[in-house]
Design a protein around this motif. Structure first.
Motif, PDB file in Angstrom:
ATOM      1  N   SER A  11     -26.092  -6.223   0.589  1.00 35.09           N
ATOM      2  CA  SER A  11     -24.756  -6.694   0.934  1.00 35.09           C
ATOM      3  C   SER A  11     -23.910  -6.988  -0.284  1.00 35.09           C
ATOM      4  N   SER A  12     -24.504  -6.965  -1.473  1.00 36.99           N
ATOM      5  CA  SER A  12     -23.734  -7.241  -2.686  1.00 36.99           C
ATOM      6  C   SER A  12     -23.076  -5.983  -3.213  1.00 36.99           C
ATOM      7  N   GLN A  13     -23.420  -4.839  -2.659  1.00 38.30           N
ATOM      8  CA  GLN A  13     -22.975  -3.591  -3.238  1.00 38.30           C
ATOM      9  C   GLN A  13     -21.669  -3.129  -2.611  1.00 38.30           C
ATOM     10  N   GLU A  14     -20.869  -2.438  -3.404  1.00 42.88           N
ATOM     11  CA  GLU A  14     -19.523  -2.106  -2.986  1.00 42.88           C
ATOM     12  C   GLU A  14     -19.312  -0.607  -2.857  1.00 42.88           C
ATOM     13  N   ASP A  28       0.836  -1.191   0.000  1.00 47.40           N
ATOM     14  CA  ASP A  28       0.000   0.000   0.000  1.00 47.40           C
ATOM     15  C   ASP A  28       0.875   1.248   0.000  1.00 47.40           C
ATOM     16  N   ALA A  29       1.929   1.232   0.838  1.00 49.68           N
ATOM     17  CA  ALA A  29       2.864   2.361   0.869  1.00 49.68           C
ATOM     18  C   ALA A  29       3.634   2.457  -0.441  1.00 49.68           C
ATOM     19  N   ASP A  76     -10.925  -5.262   6.489  1.00 48.23           N
ATOM     20  CA  ASP A  76     -10.086  -5.561   5.338  1.00 48.23           C
ATOM     21  C   ASP A  76     -10.731  -6.643   4.479  1.00 48.23           C
ATOM     22  N   VAL A  77     -10.765  -6.409   3.165  1.00 48.06           N
ATOM     23  CA  VAL A  77     -11.401  -7.362   2.260  1.00 48.06           C
ATOM     24  C   VAL A  77     -10.424  -8.444   1.786  1.00 48.06           C
ATOM     25  N   PRO A 112      -9.152   3.577   0.009  1.00 50.99           N
ATOM     26  CA  PRO A 112     -10.511   3.047  -0.175  1.00 50.99           C
ATOM     27  C   PRO A 112     -10.977   2.399   1.126  1.00 50.99           C
ATOM     28  N   PRO A 113     -12.255   2.442   1.417  1.00 53.09           N
ATOM     29  CA  PRO A 113     -12.765   1.754   2.601  1.00 53.09           C
ATOM     30  C   PRO A 113     -12.492   0.257   2.536  1.00 53.09           C
ATOM     31  N   CYS A 114     -12.350  -0.344   3.694  1.00 53.53           N
ATOM     32  CA  CYS A 114     -12.182  -1.799   3.838  1.00 53.53           C
ATOM     33  C   CYS A 114     -10.867  -2.313   3.270  1.00 53.53           C
TER      34      CYS A 114
END
Length: 262
Positions: free
Chosen positions: A249-252, A12-13, A88-89, A58-60
């Protein structure tokens, strides 16, 4: 941790550094164009704006937050504690490995024995391998794991996760076999699975001074974030239908981080 180098490399960094370098090169190119055009029609980005922009995540994606949680004491009084939560996803073995290494690097003074994990997977993932990685992290103490199933038809059911890894039988989960009050949706899934286990995980994490990690399929994250008090926009019914599921719950779309009003 399986498959990871001894030296932790935060991709990520690294992505942020790569983006910053690309933007600096773009600025050089735009500066040349601005000179050629007499300074008209081109607005340059400042170094401060670049630095600020690459810090946005980004979230998650190893998203960290502190959640106030009330616990009931034995004497009937209540105590409010702050629980650090990581979303985290990570949804496959490689991502799970990376998540574990980043947890250890980010919280070096927080023993994995003090980590509590809520996890839900997609049905097409290696359920055995992924759950073994999590069990290894918590010293094979399955009581530290909370299993959930999303409403999405592609999500792995609790029964399939348990079938993939019988070591999880003593973990936290709800199934129609052990809870007559569970209401199933049209896909035979417990629509409240995620919210119940996130709530239970928060309570136990607050009581035991633990870090709470919510990880796995993106399909669990909308309900998890809602239980954590995050209000987010939803796609319209038409878009949801075109997307092929029609479940929230399917939506991102995790863009709005406004907290619920209490």
């Amino acid at each position: 941790v399986r498959g990871m180098k001894e030296t932790f490399e935060d991709y990520d960094a690294e992505n942020s550094r790569t983006t910053s370098a690309a933007l600096v090169l773009l600025q050089f190119h735009l500066t040349q164009q601005k000179i050629e055009n007499g300074g008209e029609g081109i607005t340059l980005i400042t170094p401060d704006e670049i630095e600020k922009g690459v810090k946005i995540r980004p979230p998650c994606r190893f998203e960290e937050m502190d959640i106030p949680t009330t616990i009931k004491n034995d004497d009937g009084t209540t105590t409010e504690k702050i629980v650090r939560v990581v979303l985290d996803v990570a949804h496959n073995p490689q991502a799970m490995d990376y998540l574990i290494v980043k947890l250890r690097a980010s919280y070096p003074n927080n023993s994995p024995d003090n980590h509590r994990i809520v996890v839900g997977m997609s049905a097409d993932k290696d359920l055995t391998y992924c759950t073994e990685i999590l069990l290894d992290h918590v010293s094979h103490n399955s009581e530290k794991l909370h299993l959930v199933e999303a409403s999405h038809p592609r999500a792995a059911s609790i029964s399939s996760i348990l079938e993939a890894n019988s070591k999880l039988l003593d973990s936290h989960y709800d199934t129609p076999q052990n809870d007559d009050e569970i209401l199933l949706n049209e896909n035979g899934r417990d629509a409240s699975s995620v919210s119940k286990q996130v709530r239970r995980g928060l309570e136990l994490a607050a009581r035991n001074n633990e870090l709470l990690v919510v990880c796995g399929s993106v399909f669990i994250m909308a309900d998890a974030r809602e239980e954590l008090g995050i209000v987010e926009p939803r796609d319209s019914a038409v878009i949801a239908e075109v997307a092929g599921a029609g479940f929230k719950s399917s939506q991102e779309n995790f863009g709005d981080e406004k907290k619920k009003e209490t």
